[in-house]
Design a protein around this motif. Structure first.
Motif, short mmCIF file in Angstrom:
data_model
loop_
_atom_site.label_atom_id
_atom_site.label_comp_id
_atom_site.label_asym_id
_atom_site.label_seq_id
_atom_site.Cartn_x
_atom_site.Cartn_y
_atom_site.Cartn_z
N GLN A 1 0.17 6.70 3.47
CA GLN A 1 0.33 7.56 4.64
C GLN A 1 1.74 8.17 4.67
O GLN A 1 2.70 7.55 4.23
CB GLN A 1 0.10 6.74 5.92
CG GLN A 1 -1.30 6.16 6.03
CD GLN A 1 -1.44 5.23 7.22
OE1 GLN A 1 -0.60 4.36 7.42
NE2 GLN A 1 -2.48 5.42 8.01
N THR B 1 -1.79 12.38 4.15
CA THR B 1 -2.17 11.21 3.34
C THR B 1 -2.10 11.58 1.87
O THR B 1 -2.63 12.63 1.46
CB THR B 1 -3.59 10.73 3.67
OG1 THR B 1 -3.70 10.50 5.08
CG2 THR B 1 -3.91 9.43 2.93
N ASN B 2 -1.45 10.75 1.07
CA ASN B 2 -1.39 10.98 -0.37
C ASN B 2 -2.74 10.68 -1.02
O ASN B 2 -3.59 10.01 -0.43
CB ASN B 2 -0.32 10.09 -1.01
CG ASN B 2 1.07 10.66 -0.87
OD1 ASN B 2 1.24 11.88 -0.82
ND2 ASN B 2 2.07 9.80 -0.80
N THR B 3 -2.93 11.18 -2.24
CA THR B 3 -4.17 10.92 -2.96
C THR B 3 -4.34 9.44 -3.30
O THR B 3 -5.45 8.98 -3.54
CB THR B 3 -4.21 11.76 -4.26
OG1 THR B 3 -2.99 11.54 -5.00
CG2 THR B 3 -4.35 13.24 -3.95
N ASN B 4 -3.25 8.67 -3.32
CA ASN B 4 -3.34 7.23 -3.57
C ASN B 4 -3.57 6.43 -2.28
O ASN B 4 -3.55 5.20 -2.29
CB ASN B 4 -2.09 6.73 -4.29
CG ASN B 4 -0.83 6.91 -3.47
OD1 ASN B 4 -0.88 7.40 -2.33
ND2 ASN B 4 0.31 6.52 -4.03
N GLY B 5 -3.78 7.15 -1.17
CA GLY B 5 -4.05 6.49 0.10
C GLY B 5 -2.82 6.21 0.94
O GLY B 5 -2.95 5.76 2.09
N TYR C 1 3.94 3.79 2.04
CA TYR C 1 3.97 4.84 3.07
C TYR C 1 5.30 5.57 2.94
O TYR C 1 6.26 5.05 2.35
CB TYR C 1 3.80 4.26 4.48
CG TYR C 1 4.93 3.38 4.94
CD1 TYR C 1 6.04 3.93 5.60
CD2 TYR C 1 4.91 2.01 4.70
CE1 TYR C 1 7.09 3.12 6.01
CE2 TYR C 1 5.96 1.20 5.11
CZ TYR C 1 7.05 1.77 5.76
OH TYR C 1 8.08 0.97 6.16
N ASP D 1 -5.10 14.68 2.33
CA ASP D 1 -5.49 15.04 3.69
C ASP D 1 -4.27 15.48 4.49
O ASP D 1 -3.22 14.84 4.44
CB ASP D 1 -6.15 13.82 4.37
CG ASP D 1 -6.65 14.13 5.77
OD1 ASP D 1 -7.01 15.29 6.03
OD2 ASP D 1 -6.65 13.21 6.61
N GLY E 1 0.80 -1.22 0.00
CA GLY E 1 0.00 0.00 0.00
C GLY E 1 0.83 1.27 0.00
O GLY E 1 0.37 2.33 -0.40
#
Length: 227
Positions: free
Chosen positions: A203, A197-201, A121, A144, A119
Motif C-alpha cells: 500500500q 497499491t503496488n503490483t506486489n500488494g 508499505y 490500483d 508485506g
C-alpha cells in the motif's frame, strides 16, 4: 531542530501579564526526505501574551493570544479565553474557548519512506507523491489508484476552534473526580489516506486535507487513595 525563546512576567494588583517571543528552526537531512544531499529547512517566528486576572477570590480569567509566522505557510493568530470558578470548597468549574493553528510538518510534505517488512508499505509526502506514483504507474508497477489520489495537492494548514467545559469535585481528602466535555471543529484537517497499491500488494499512503471535521466527547477521571 533549534529553539530560542524569551519570556517576561509583569505583575499588577490581582493580575499577571506574560509576554514572550521566540524562533524555531527545523532542519532535516536524510534519505527518507528525498536524498541525503538535500537539506530541508523551515523557520517559525512566534510571539505570545497571556493575561491572568483574579477577578474575585473565587473567579480567575485567563486571556491569551499567540502569533505564528511560519515561513512555509501564511501567518496566523491563535486567541484563547478561559475562566475558573471555585463554586464552594468541594467544587471547581472551568470553561475555555480557543483557536488553534497547525502547519504541515516535514514528514507530511517531504517524506519518501518504504517499509519492506510485514508485506511492505510506502508513505509519501505531498510535495512529490503525485510525481512518484505517476512514474511507478508508467513503469507498470501500480495495480490500483485510489480515489484519494486525485485529492493530492499542496497541503494547507489546519485551523481549529475548541470548546471545553468541566471541573473537579473533591468529595473527601482521599476521593476526588475530574470531568470534562469538549468539542473541536477543525478546518482543513490533515489526514493520512491510502492513495495507491503496488503490483506486489504493498500500500502507498500520503496526506490530504479534509475540508471540515470535528472531535467531541466527555472525560471522567476518579482518584481514590485508599490508605
Amino acid at each position: 531542530f533549534y529553539r530560542a525563546e524569551n519570556q517576561t512576567d509583569i505583575n499588577f494588583t490581582n493580575a499577571t501579564l506574560t509576554l514572550g517571543a521566540g524562533i524555531i528552526t527545523d532542519q532535516v537531512q536524510s534519505t527518507r526526505y528525498d536524498d541525503f544531499g538535500s537539506r530541508k529547512q523551515n523557520n517559525v517566528l512566534y510571539a505570545f501574551s497571556q493575561f491572568d486576572w483574579t477577578v474575585a477570590e473565587n473567579v480567575t480569567l485567563i486571556a491569551g493570544l499567540r502569533y505564528d509566522d511560519n515561513k512555509l505557510f501564511a501567518a496566523a493568530f491563535s486567541p484563547k479565553l478561559a475562566v475558573r470558578v471555585r463554586a464552594n470548597k468541594k467544587l471547581i468549574l472551568n470553561a475555555s474557548i480557543g483557536r488553534g493553528f497547525k502547519a504541515p510538518d516535514f514528514r507530511q510534505l517531504y517524506l519518501n519512506f518504504t517499509n519492506n517488512a510485514a508485506g511492505g508499505y510506502s508513505v509519501l509526502g505531498t510535495i512529490d507523491a503525485v510525481k512518484i506514483i505517476t512514474e511507478l504507474q508508467n513503469r507498470g508497477l501500480i495495480a490500483d489508484i485510489k480515489e484519494d489520489f486525485y485529492r493530492l495537492k499542496e497541503l494547507k494548514p489546519e485551523f481549529s476552534t475548541g470548546i471545553n467545559a468541566g471541573g473537579a469535585y473533591y468529595y473527601s481528602d482521599n476521593l476526588s473526580a475530574n470531568f470534562n466535555f469538549f468539542r473541536n471543529d477543525i478546518e482543513e484537517l490533515i489526514d493520512v489516506r491510502q492513495v495507491a497499491t503496488n503490483t506486489n500488494g504493498a500500500q502507498i499512503f500520503s496526506y490530504v486535507n479534509i475540508k471540515n471535521g470535528f472531535t467531541q466527547g466527555a472525560e471522567l477521571e476518579i482518584n481514590w487513595q485508599p490508605v
